[in-house]
Scaffold this motif. Structure first.
Motif, PDB file in Angstrom:
ATOM      1  N   LEU A  82       0.827  -1.213   0.000  1.00 52.20           N
ATOM      2  CA  LEU A  82       0.000   0.000   0.000  1.00 52.20           C
ATOM      3  C   LEU A  82       0.859   1.260   0.000  1.00 52.20           C
ATOM      4  CD1 LEU A  82      -2.617  -1.002   2.718  1.00 52.20           C
ATOM      5  CD2 LEU A  82      -2.904  -1.130   0.240  1.00 52.20           C
ATOM      6  N   ARG A  83       1.958   1.207   0.744  1.00 49.95           N
ATOM      7  CA  ARG A  83       2.825   2.388   0.868  1.00 49.95           C
ATOM      8  C   ARG A  83       3.617   2.662  -0.400  1.00 49.95           C
ATOM      9  NH1 ARG A  83       0.969   5.437   5.006  1.00 49.95           N
ATOM     10  NH2 ARG A  83       0.595   4.152   6.830  1.00 49.95           N
ATOM     11  N   GLU A  84       3.782   1.629  -1.213  1.00 47.19           N
ATOM     12  CA  GLU A  84       4.538   1.773  -2.466  1.00 47.19           C
ATOM     13  C   GLU A  84       3.607   1.955  -3.666  1.00 47.19           C
ATOM     14  OE1 GLU A  84       7.758  -1.798  -1.276  1.00 47.19           O
ATOM     15  OE2 GLU A  84       6.037  -2.161  -2.582  1.00 47.19           O
ATOM     16  N   ALA A  85       2.286   1.957  -3.433  1.00 52.05           N
ATOM     17  CA  ALA A  85       1.331   1.960  -4.548  1.00 52.05           C
ATOM     18  C   ALA A  85       1.643   3.090  -5.515  1.00 52.05           C
ATOM     19  CB  ALA A  85      -0.092   2.102  -4.005  1.00 52.05           C
ATOM     20  N   GLU A  86       1.718   2.757  -6.794  1.00 55.76           N
ATOM     21  CA  GLU A  86       1.999   3.785  -7.794  1.00 55.76           C
ATOM     22  C   GLU A  86       0.812   3.973  -8.715  1.00 55.76           C
ATOM     23  OE1 GLU A  86       5.562   3.922  -9.917  1.00 55.76           O
ATOM     24  OE2 GLU A  86       6.795   3.405  -8.174  1.00 55.76           O
ATOM     25  N   ARG A  87       0.446   5.235  -8.841  1.00 55.25           N
ATOM     26  CA  ARG A  87      -0.697   5.581  -9.673  1.00 55.25           C
ATOM     27  C   ARG A  87      -0.607   4.949 -11.068  1.00 55.25           C
ATOM     28  NH1 ARG A  87      -3.279  11.415 -10.067  1.00 55.25           N
ATOM     29  NH2 ARG A  87      -4.869  10.947 -11.585  1.00 55.25           N
ATOM     30  N   VAL A  90      -1.304   1.184 -11.114  1.00 58.42           N
ATOM     31  CA  VAL A  90      -2.730   0.889 -10.924  1.00 58.42           C
ATOM     32  C   VAL A  90      -3.499   1.199 -12.202  1.00 58.42           C
ATOM     33  CG1 VAL A  90      -4.773   1.501  -9.596  1.00 58.42           C
ATOM     34  CG2 VAL A  90      -2.553   1.341  -8.457  1.00 58.42           C
ATOM     35  N   GLU A  91      -3.199   2.340 -12.793  1.00 54.46           N
ATOM     36  CA  GLU A  91      -3.896   2.713 -14.034  1.00 54.46           C
ATOM     37  C   GLU A  91      -3.605   1.713 -15.145  1.00 54.46           C
ATOM     38  OE1 GLU A  91      -4.336   7.521 -13.237  1.00 54.46           O
ATOM     39  OE2 GLU A  91      -2.710   6.799 -14.511  1.00 54.46           O
ATOM     40  N   LEU A  94      -5.680  -1.369 -14.591  1.00 52.82           N
ATOM     41  CA  LEU A  94      -7.079  -1.108 -14.929  1.00 52.82           C
ATOM     42  C   LEU A  94      -7.287  -1.040 -16.438  1.00 52.82           C
ATOM     43  CD1 LEU A  94      -7.848   1.315 -12.022  1.00 52.82           C
ATOM     44  CD2 LEU A  94      -9.165  -0.749 -12.528  1.00 52.82           C
TER      45      LEU A  94
END
Lengths: 207, 207
Positions: A82-87, A90-91, A94
């Motif tokens: 969660l702390r490393e999540a990169e926009r 994720v995009e 998706l």
């Protein structure tokens, strides 16, 4: 049976194409050379396209014409806390899972009774630490499809949501190979076809 | 109880802020003037931010400091058939629902025992014709959070996923007003707080 396979150069897509040899096959994927080789092998037509590009997706689906059967064997995997999540990551997930499905349903033309096959996920396998973004992409796809199912029913088009355990494909390469007990792509393709071609087809097929 | 409300100028967010008057309240939203008026009314601090912007989200969460309670009362609704689906509309829904939650979990700092509250949806209410993109955004959020829950547990942080029926807020304005039987924001806020502050808090709160 005019059949389109999206993601045909992937592990599962290729296995589906081989298992469907003899049908009227339209094969799509990003890697044009591999796609042509596969198309020759199974006697299908190669239609290379990048499904993240709406114009390419539209042109592909116009060229594909009216379909009896379509497989959305498209996807990717990524890992991160969660702390490393990169926009961007994720995009990108998706786009691979949801947007390509959205374009198939937006631009595809389907004969009455057509079956559209998508690959969801078992929540307990993907809702795990490190895979939140991947889980989000699969959740988005599953919920989109459950709404879509009701719209498609009006057109006499049936949607099959398949949930598979891990399949031993290249998707797992970044994680040191597939988990133990993963199905071979051939075995997965056989089980998917067996389920999807039932009369009537199941709404959700858990393999 | 140091409490952050994201989406504080929305119908539900404002009602939560009013119901929590007296707590140490941090209120965020995009409309700075409305936010300041609300903050004065409830004795809180206004921290305007656009959560779609990663730098703004990060700065907000750094300024908010260590939290005991956070509400992600952020979202939007859009309608359209599968054939009319627009990439931009889908991306915008995903930004509103998923990306803002992702940033909260990426940059937020939480005290041990903190509760983080998010708003999912009843599948049967959103998986309906015309709402596939909205359903996808809610599905993405729910699956992201179920994976996140397991990571957060290690830090002693509890995640509450709330499912509400329709709430009579401005979200419904483009559809000619809320559906019949919608809860008032005050009633929804009261039920949410009652559920969330239970000991231990529920993982999923269905109102």
């Amino acid at each position: 049976m005019r059949t389109l396979i999206l993601g045909a150069t992937g592990g599962l897509g290729s296995a589906l194409a081989l298992a469907l040899k003899g049908q009227e096959l339209l094969l799509s994927g990003r890697r044009a050379a591999e796609l042509r080789a596969l198309a020759e092998k199974v006697g299908g037509q190669a239609l290379p396209a990048d499904l993240k590009d709406e114009l390419e997706a539209k042109a592909l689906l116009e060229e594909a014409g009216e379909l009896d059967l379509a497989f959305h064997a498209v996807g990717s995997v990524a890992r991160g806390s969660l702390r490393e999540a990169e926009r961007k990551a994720v995009e990108s997930l998706l786009e691979d899972h949801l947007l390509s499905a959205l374009f198939l349903l937006k631009y595809g033309r389907f004969r009455p009774g057509a079956r559209l096959v998508f690959f969801g996920a078992y929540p307990r396998y993907v809702q795990v630490p490190g895979f939140a973004a991947y889980a989000a992409a699969k959740g988005a796809l599953e919920w989109y499809l459950e709404a879509a199912r009701k719209e498609l029913r009006r057109e006499g088009v049936r949607l099959v949501l398949v949930r598979l355990p891990a399949v031993a494909t290249g998707l797992w390469a970044p994680f040191g190979g597939p988990p133990k007990g993963a199905l071979s792509p051939e075995e997965a393709a056989r089980k998917v076809l067996e389920g999807v071609l039932q009369e009537p087809p199941p709404e959700v097929l858990e393999v």
